[in-house]
Design a protein around this motif. Structure first.
Motif, mmCIF file in Angstrom:
data_model
loop_
_atom_site.group_PDB
_atom_site.id
_atom_site.type_symbol
_atom_site.label_atom_id
_atom_site.label_comp_id
_atom_site.label_asym_id
_atom_site.label_seq_id
_atom_site.Cartn_x
_atom_site.Cartn_y
_atom_site.Cartn_z
ATOM 1 N N GLN A 261 -1.163 13.399 -1.397
ATOM 2 C CA GLN A 261 -1.298 12.993 -2.782
ATOM 3 C C GLN A 261 -2.125 11.721 -2.964
ATOM 4 O O GLN A 261 -2.570 11.408 -4.068
ATOM 5 N N ILE A 262 -2.327 10.954 -1.900
ATOM 6 C CA ILE A 262 -3.092 9.705 -2.020
ATOM 7 C C ILE A 262 -4.311 9.687 -1.109
ATOM 8 O O ILE A 262 -5.098 8.742 -1.137
ATOM 9 N N ALA A 263 -4.482 10.732 -0.278
ATOM 10 C CA ALA A 263 -5.585 10.730 0.698
ATOM 11 C C ALA A 263 -6.951 10.731 0.033
ATOM 12 O O ALA A 263 -7.907 10.152 0.561
ATOM 13 N N THR B 232 -7.374 0.100 6.329
ATOM 14 C CA THR B 232 -7.203 1.118 5.285
ATOM 15 C C THR B 232 -6.905 0.426 3.959
ATOM 16 O O THR B 232 -6.205 -0.588 3.917
ATOM 17 N N PHE B 233 -7.441 0.996 2.873
ATOM 18 C CA PHE B 233 -7.250 0.422 1.536
ATOM 19 C C PHE B 233 -6.908 1.538 0.560
ATOM 20 O O PHE B 233 -7.370 2.675 0.712
ATOM 21 N N ASP B 234 -6.095 1.188 -0.435
ATOM 22 C CA ASP B 234 -5.795 2.111 -1.536
ATOM 23 C C ASP B 234 -6.794 1.871 -2.662
ATOM 24 O O ASP B 234 -6.827 0.787 -3.245
ATOM 25 N N ASN B 235 -7.602 2.878 -2.958
ATOM 26 C CA ASN B 235 -8.637 2.748 -3.986
ATOM 27 C C ASN B 235 -8.052 3.141 -5.342
ATOM 28 O O ASN B 235 -8.064 4.302 -5.737
ATOM 29 N N HIS B 236 -7.518 2.146 -6.066
ATOM 30 C CA HIS B 236 -6.981 2.387 -7.409
ATOM 31 C C HIS B 236 -7.842 1.737 -8.484
ATOM 32 O O HIS B 236 -7.400 1.561 -9.615
ATOM 33 N N ILE B 237 -9.061 1.335 -8.147
ATOM 34 C CA ILE B 237 -9.974 0.727 -9.119
ATOM 35 C C ILE B 237 -10.693 1.854 -9.850
ATOM 36 O O ILE B 237 -11.514 2.555 -9.269
ATOM 37 N N SER B 238 -10.348 2.055 -11.121
ATOM 38 C CA SER B 238 -10.904 3.187 -11.874
ATOM 39 C C SER B 238 -12.110 2.818 -12.721
ATOM 40 O O SER B 238 -12.941 3.665 -13.031
ATOM 41 N N PRO C 94 0.828 -1.213 0.000
ATOM 42 C CA PRO C 94 0.000 0.000 0.000
ATOM 43 C C PRO C 94 0.858 1.259 0.000
ATOM 44 O O PRO C 94 2.032 1.240 0.399
ATOM 45 N N ALA C 95 0.272 2.350 -0.448
ATOM 46 C CA ALA C 95 0.987 3.624 -0.484
ATOM 47 C C ALA C 95 1.153 4.176 0.926
ATOM 48 O O ALA C 95 0.460 3.787 1.861
ATOM 49 N N GLY C 96 2.084 5.101 1.074
ATOM 50 C CA GLY C 96 2.320 5.699 2.379
ATOM 51 C C GLY C 96 3.254 4.856 3.226
ATOM 52 O O GLY C 96 3.931 3.944 2.760
ATOM 53 N N ASP C 97 3.303 5.182 4.558
ATOM 54 C CA ASP C 97 4.172 4.435 5.466
ATOM 55 C C ASP C 97 3.343 3.835 6.586
ATOM 56 O O ASP C 97 2.125 4.023 6.669
ATOM 57 N N ASP C 98 4.037 3.086 7.477
ATOM 58 C CA ASP C 98 3.361 2.373 8.568
ATOM 59 C C ASP C 98 3.448 3.123 9.890
ATOM 60 O O ASP C 98 3.274 2.519 10.958
ATOM 61 N N ALA C 99 3.718 4.412 9.848
ATOM 62 C CA ALA C 99 3.901 5.174 11.093
ATOM 63 C C ALA C 99 2.593 5.229 11.890
ATOM 64 O O ALA C 99 1.506 5.327 11.312
ATOM 65 N N PRO C 100 2.670 5.152 13.235
ATOM 66 C CA PRO C 100 1.457 5.278 14.071
ATOM 67 C C PRO C 100 0.849 6.669 13.916
ATOM 68 O O PRO C 100 1.522 7.638 13.539
ATOM 69 N N PHE C 101 -0.434 6.786 14.220
ATOM 70 C CA PHE C 101 -1.111 8.074 14.173
ATOM 71 C C PHE C 101 -2.213 8.099 15.227
ATOM 72 O O PHE C 101 -2.651 7.054 15.722
ATOM 73 N N ILE D 151 -13.911 15.291 2.797
ATOM 74 C CA ILE D 151 -12.642 15.653 3.434
ATOM 75 C C ILE D 151 -11.790 14.401 3.585
ATOM 76 O O ILE D 151 -12.242 13.412 4.161
ATOM 77 N N PRO D 152 -10.544 14.408 3.084
ATOM 78 C CA PRO D 152 -9.684 13.234 3.244
ATOM 79 C C PRO D 152 -9.140 13.137 4.663
ATOM 80 O O PRO D 152 -9.126 14.110 5.417
ATOM 81 N N CYS D 153 -8.695 11.929 5.018
ATOM 82 C CA CYS D 153 -8.116 11.707 6.347
ATOM 83 C C CYS D 153 -6.721 12.321 6.414
ATOM 84 O O CYS D 153 -5.969 12.311 5.439
#
Length: 592
Positions: free
Chosen positions: A367-369, A388-394, A329-336, A359-361
């Protein structure tokens, strides 16, 4: 070149050849008309000259009769015939303008002049008769000169007829030859038109009928075998074949739609089976580690086009920590923090791309929110995690229903595991000190000794007892006693490595199992525990409770005991430590 262009050129050529053939036939008809006109002209000239010749001889006979027998009726008959003869001359003069040659016209003119001379002499003879000059009249009409002029006129007209006949024959021959050539040319053009028509017809049948029919037949056969990947020809021709091609195209489109729906149904069925299997495996999990393993195995299969992560809420830091990820998945695994996720704040799935404006998270990179999908894991109306999922289904809508089903199943598994962990902790751990109780001491000891047997190693056991603990309780109260127990348990835990296990054995007694520790190593640990507890100031409600000390009994397997009595050997050593004055370490006797 397009077929329509070729056929259009062929049509134009056919029309040109047809028109040329018609023109040739028309010209041949004109030649025939010229032939007929020449024949008619010849006949007219022959008829006129023949009548004129007859009239000339007849007029001569009438004049001579009037001269010989000068009766009024004979004279009157001559005059009437003279008028008829002049009308014929006038008619013959009119015929000279319809195609006669110069030579023919000259002969005709000479013949008419000779006739006029004869008529003049006849007029002179009649006049002489009327005046009584009979001899003169006889001399004029019966002289050799008159006969010569009559023969000359006859010759001129005969020669004129001969020339007319020759010219007519030549004209007829020329017109016939020209007409024959034109007819031959017309026949050739008609033959070329027929050949071109046959060529165009064959070309059209081959390219506009046979070839499309063969192509459509192949397409139909492939469509019959449900091969909807075949491309159907789009024929622009407006006929039955074009209608057939359009119908086959519509059939293919409908088949592709039906095939896509069947594929989507099959994919839904596979996804449902995977979710059902995932639910069954999650129900059999006995730890968070096994739950995470199940998620790593099934999530990429359930959502093969969407990378994702599993976050679990850490209560101590109040942050979401990534426990698993799949499909890069895009991004990193940092806690939040939970406050940076709209799905956790709203308690429901959040997908900014699902609506026109949202509103994105904040925990996603900017760039991917906008294309991210967050699904909260809720248990008892409280968030315990996040998917969390990356929505790349166009080309299609993401399967939100399956994402929510996965989250619901995972939430239930995590909640059940948390409940099991809580119950296990209550059953296996002492609530006051946080150390293990005696619930599974025997099982753990057996496992450690079996591992030691395999590795040819050893297991040491420390039995610890707080000295004069009853007196401390009686003096300072049970609250102070609980404080001393907690502090003692903490000091003991600080001296152990990750493989060692500490128990609250009962009351004020503690037991420590030290795998792979020999007697000297275990005694060193016991000395540190004894020293640290003795040196530690025990405070309770701002009062120093103590001093506090402990007695320790040490036994090592297999040096001091067998498997079944290691704890007993350590307990006996502890008893000796108490007998010898407490606040000391006693090692059990070696077995013989």
């Amino acid at each position: 070149m397009r077929i329509a262009t070729i056929t259009n050129f062929a049509y134009i050529a056919t029309v040109v050849l047809t028109l040329s053939s018609g023109v040739a036939l028309f010209m041949a008809s004109n030649a025939d008309r010229a032939e007929r006109a020449a024949v008619k002209q010849s006949r007219d000239f022959d008829t006129a000259t023949e009548q004129l010749e007859k009239e000339a001889f007849s007029l001569t006979d009438r004049a001579r009769l009037a001269v010989v027998n000068p009766q009024p009726e004979n004279i009157q008959a001559w005059k009437a015939e003279l008028a008829q003869d002049r009308r014929l001359e006038k008619h013959l003069n009119a015929l000279k303008d319809i195609g006669a040659s110069a030579e023919e016209l000259m002969l005709l003119r000479d013949g008419l002049t000779a006739l006029d001379t004869l008529e003049d002499e006849q007029q002179a003879a009649i006049t002489a008769i009327e005046q009584g000059r009979h001899d003169e009249a006889i001399r004029l009409l019966f002289s050799a000169d008159y006969e010569g002029q009559l023969s000359q006129a006859e010759y001129r007209f005969a020669h004129f007829e001969s020339l007319i006949n020759q010219r007519t024959d030549a004209t007829v021959a020329e017109a016939t030859h020209f007409s024959q050539r034109l007819r031959t040319l017309s026949e050739i053009m008609v033959a070329l038109t027929a050949l071109l028509f046959l060529f165009v017809l064959g070309f059209i049948i081959k390219h506009r009928i046979l070839r499309p029919v063969v192509t459509l037949s192949d397409v139909v056969n492939r469509l019959a075998s449900q091969d909807y990947a075949v491309e159907t020809p789009l024929l622009a021709q407006v006929d039955e074949i074009g209608d057939m091609a359009q119908a086959i195209h519509i059939f293919r489109e409908n088949g592709m739609v039906r095939q896509r729906l069947e594929q989507e149904r099959d994919a839904d069925w596979i996804t449902r089976n995977l979710l059902a299997r995932m639910t069954q495996r999650l129900q059999g999990c006995e730890s968070h580690r096994s739950i995470i393993k199940v998620v790593k195995v099934f999530a990429p299969k359930v959502m093969p086009e969407m990378g994702g992560r599993l976050y679990i809420l850490d209560p101590q830091s109040n942050s979401m920590k990534c426990m698993a990820s799949w499909l890069s998945p895009a991004g990193d695994d940092a806690p939040f923090m939970p406050e940076s996720c709209w799905a956790l704040k709203r308690g429901q799935l959040h997908s900014p791309s699902r609506d026109t404006v949202d509103i994105p998270c904040e925990h996603y990179p900017a760039q991917i929110a906008a294309k991210a999908i967050c699904v909260p894991l809720i248990a008892q109306n409280k968030p315990i995690g996040l998917l969390t999922f990356d929505n790349h289904i166009s080309n299609k809508k993401p399967p939100y229903i399956y994402l929510e089903l996965m989250a619901e199943t995972l939430s239930l598994a995590l909640a059940n595991q948390k409940l099991r962990d809580t119950l296990t902790e209550k059953a296996m751990y002492d609530p006051l000190t946080g150390l293990r109780n005696r619930h599974n001491l025997d099982d753990i000891l057996r496992t450690l000794i079996e591992n030691a047997e395999t590795k040819k190693s050893c297991v040491s056991c420390l039995m610890i007892d707080i000295d004069y603990f009853k007196r401390l309780n009686d003096t300072w109260g049970h609250g102070a006693g609980d404080k001393v127990l907690r502090e003692t348990a903490r000091i003991i835990s600080e001296q152990l490595d990750e493989n060692s296990v500490a128990f609250r054995y009962g009351g004020e007694e503690f037991l420590i199992l030290l795998p792979d520790f020999e007697e000297l190593q275990a005694k060193h640990v016991a000395e540190k525990i004894l020293h640290n507890i003795t040196a530690h100031r025990m405070l309770y409600e701002l009062h120093e409770v103590g001093p506090v000390s402990v007695s320790i009994g040490l036994a090592t397997w297999p040096t001091h005991a067998r498997e079944s009595n290691l704890v007993r050997a350590a307990d006996l050593a502890l008893y000796l430590a108490k007998e010898r004055g407490r606040s000391q370490i006693v090692v059990a006797k070696k077995v013989s």
